[in-house]
Design a protein around this motif. Structure first.
Motif: not given
Length: 327
Positions: A59, A61, A95, A99, A102-103
Motif C-alpha cells: 500500500r 509507493e 490498488e 501499484r 506500474r512501478l
C-alpha cells in the motif's frame, strides 16, 4: 551474477512454493512481505544469502519501489478474503496490484507474473471476484505484457481448503456445507509454482487458467476427504440464504469486537462466490501451455491429511492390529 526475482507475498502459501522453485533454478529471491521476521524460514530454500525476506507494504509507493530495485522479474501473490480494514480486497487486489505493475514497468522489470483467481470478473457477483477482475485490469494497464495466472482452489501441505474440512470432520457427526453442488478443480500448489517459473523463463504473457486434472462438486471433494481421514460424517447442504445469514452474524461479531474475533468460517461474500463453479473455462490456456502436467489431489493430500484421522499417523497400525489373532 544470477538474476533477481522479487516475490510480493512470497512467504504466503502459494508464494513460498514459487520462491522455492525460483531458488532451485538459480535465481536470487527477494521475498517482500509485511513481517519479514516471521518469514525467516524462506532462507532455507536456497544457499546462504540466496533467498532473503524484506519488509514491504504494497500500500506504500516507496516500499514497493525499494522491493523492486534491481529485479529482473516480479511475482505478485498477495491476496486476501478480508473486506474490512486497511488491508482489504480493494486495497490489495486492485490498488496494490496496480501499484506493483506500474512501478515494475518504471523500474525496467522484464517479466511480471500476477496470481489472480478463476472467476475474476470486474462485473462479478462477489466483491472478491470483482476486486480480482479490477486488479487484473490495473495490472495490464501498468504492465501490458504481464502473465496472469488464475488458479482454482489451490491445495498442498499448508492449504486452507482440505485442511479446513479435515479439521471440521473432527468436530462431530454432521458436516454442514454451503454450495455443496458447486464444482471446483483443485490445483496442486507446486504445479502453480512451476507454471509461474515456466511463464517467466518462456516469456509467456496473457491469461492462463490453472486447474487440476478433474473437476468435482464440493460434496464429492468432501467425501474424498472423509474417506482419507477415515471418518464417517453426515454431509448436509445448507441453503445459500442460511449460509449468508451465518456469515453475516459472524462478520458482524468481528466488526463489533474490532477484529478481536476473526471470522474464519464463512462470510457473506464467500457465499456469493459459492454460487458459481470454480473450474477452468473450456478452451482457456492453462497448465499444459506452460509445460506443466497437473497432479491429482488424491495422489498428494494423503501426505498431510493423516493428521485428521482418529489415531493420526498411527491409524494404519491400529487398524492392522485389529486383524491380529489372539493366542
Amino acid at each position: 551474477m544470477s538474476k533477481l526475482v522479487t516475490i510480493f507475498g512470497g512467504s504466503g502459501f502459494v508464494g513460498r512454493y514459487i520462491a522455492r522453485a525460483m531458488a532451485a533454478e538459480g535465481w536470487r529471491v527477494r521475498v517482500a512481505c509485511r513481517r519479514p521476521n516471521e518469514a525467516l524460514f524462506v532462507k532455507s530454500y536456497g544457499a546462504v544469502g540466496q533467498v532473503e525476506p524484506v519488509l514491504c507494504n504494497i500500500r506504500n509507493e516507496a516500499s514497493v519501489a525499494a522491493a523492486l530495485s534491481g529485479a529482473q522479474a516480479v511475482v505478485n501473490c498477495v491476496g486476501t478474503f478480508d473486506t474490512m480494514g486497511a488491508n482489504n480486497q480493494t486495497a490489495l487486489h486492485v490498488e496494490g496490484a496496480g501499484r506493483i505493475a506500474r512501478l515494475a514497468s518504471a523500474a525496467g522489470v522484464h517479466s511480471l507474473v500476477h496470481v489472480s483467481a478463476i472467476g475474476a470478473d470486474a462485473e462479478g457477483g462477489s466483491n472478491y471476484a470483482r476486486s480480482k477482475g479490477e486488479g487484473e485490469a490495473a495490472v495490464l494497464a501498468g504492465f501490458p505484457n504481464a502473465l496472469i495466472l488464475r488458479p482454482s482452489v489451490v491445495f498442498g501441505q499448508e492449504d486452507g481448503f482440505f485442511n479446513r474440512f479435515g479439521a471440521q470432520s473432527r468436530l462431530g457427526p454432521i458436516l454442514p456445507l454451503v454450495g455443496a453442488e458447486t464444482r471446483f478443480q483443485p490445483v496442486y500448489v507446486e504445479d502453480v509454482a512451476q507454471a509461474a517459473l515456466n511463464g517467466i523463463t518462456r516469456g509467456a504473457t496473457g491469461v492462463y487458467e490453472l486447474g487440476g486434472p478433474e473437476a468435482k462438486s464440493l460434496r464429492a471433494l468432501i467425501k474424498d476427504v472423509l474417506t482419507e481421514v477415515k471418518r464417517r460424517r453426515l454431509v448436509i447442504n445448507l441453503p445459500f440464504f442460511v449460509g449468508s445469514a451465518i456469515g453475516g452474524v459472524l462478520s458482524g461479531v468481528q466488526a463489533l469486537t474490532l477484529g478481536l474475533f476473526k471470522n474464519t468460517l464463512i462470510t457473506p461474500d464467500q457465499v456469493r462466490q459459492l454460487r458459481s463453479d470454480n473450474v477452468v473455462t473450456p478452451g482457456a490456456k492453462g497448465l499444459a501451455e506452460l509445460g506443466v502436467t497437473p497432479k491429482a489431489y488424491e495422489t498428494v493430500f494423503g501426505d498431510y491429511m493423516w493428521r485428521y484421522r482418529p489415531a493420526g499417523q498411527f491409524t494404519a497400525i491400529r487398524d492392522s492390529a485389529k486383524n491380529l489373532k489372539k493366542v
